[in-house]
Design an enzyme around this catalytic site. Structure first.
Site, PDB file in Angstrom:
ATOM      1  CB  SER A  46     -16.161  10.343  18.610  1.00 22.65           C
ATOM      2  OG  SER A  46     -14.764  10.543  18.784  1.00 22.65           O
ATOM      3  CD  GLU A 181     -17.284   4.837  11.724  1.00 22.79           C
ATOM      4  OE1 GLU A 181     -18.049   4.694  12.706  1.00 22.79           O
ATOM      5  OE2 GLU A 181     -16.762   5.933  11.424  1.00 22.79           O
TER       6      GLU A 181
END
Length: 266
Positions: A46, A181
């Site tokens: 990320s 997720e």
């Protein structure tokens, strides 16, 4: 306090105590998050979005990940460190071994791979060689172009059935942890109960063994100005970043975060 290990996380699951995980990308924030009580620091790819300004995680390199893992290692105060293997860094077994070794040598205690049951062989071989693996299921950002965007996974029964099977297969292959997720909360609860290894959720409801958020999201920072549904801004009402991190850890441990509003239904 003793350092957090895989044994620590397994004991937390067995006792029904929640695991608090935050992303970290440098020494200063690694120190702050670990001192605030985070059990696990995730050096996530990320960083391609929140640090480098890309619109996806795909441009991130192994060199990027090793650099930031080493920085986190230097600031960490006892948390377990997980580092992402970035896009196409585990396309072959040879690449998987070399790149996993690089991240472990930089300071990671575990590597994270995105995928499904096809990861069983590399996970087994890595575990045999002393490299623990966290398997990332559900919305896998490296596959955003296949998935057609950042969408909840597992809402259709066939998808849900496949996710259950993938989780079981990867545990059997030797995965030390699962990360789910953006999957429906009920499905995440079923998977958490069906495996013996710790399950961390992000956008997966409160019944998983722990939670993770991107640090920047948790602090209310976003390049786009739009926070995902599963995010809560813990800076609100807090005097400092350290206090916000401590509030996040406490909320995870108290099971006041995530609330129902942060999850997804089937």
């Amino acid at each position: 306090m003793p350092d957090v290990t895989l044994t620590t996380l397994q004991e937390l699951k067995q006792k029904g105590e929640k695991i608090a995980m935050l992303t970290a990308y440098d020494a200063t924030f690694a120190q702050a998050a670990s001192q605030a009580g985070a059990d696990v620091l995730l050096v996530g790819d990320s960083l391609g979005m929140v640090l480098q300004g890309h619109d996806s995680t795909l441009p991130v390199s192994v060199a990027d990940m090793a650099y930031h893992t080493a920085a986190v290692k230097r600031g960490n105060q006892g948390a377990l460190i997980i580092a992402d293997l970035p896009f196409m860094a585990y396309a072959t077994l040879e690449q998987t071994f070399a790149n996993s070794a690089a991240l472990m040598q930089a300071g990671a205690h575990m590597v994270k791979l995105e995928g499904a049951a096809w990861l069983a062989e590399p996970i087994r071989l890595l575990a045999e060689r002393g490299i623990p693996v966290c398997a990332h299921l559900g919305l896998t950002p490296q596959a955003v172009n296949i998935l057609g965007g950042y969408k909840v996974q597992g809402r259709q029964e066939a998808q849900a059935r496949q996710l259950r099977a993938d989780a079981m297969a990867l545990e059997q292959a030797g995965a030390a942890m699962l990360l789910l997720e953006c999957v429906p909360s009920e499905l995440a609860a079923e998977i958490t109960q069906s495996v013996k290894i710790p399950v961390i959720g992000i956008g997966a409801g409160s019944a998983t063994d722990g939670q993770v958020l991107v640090m920047h999201d948790m602090l209310g920072l976003s390049l786009t100005g739009r926070a995902p549904k599963f995010v809560k801004n813990f800076m609100e009402g807090q005097p400092s970043i350290q206090a916000a991190m401590a509030a996040y850890v406490k909320a995870v441990k108290d099971v006041t975060f995530p609330a129902a509003e942060h999850g997804f239904s089937a």
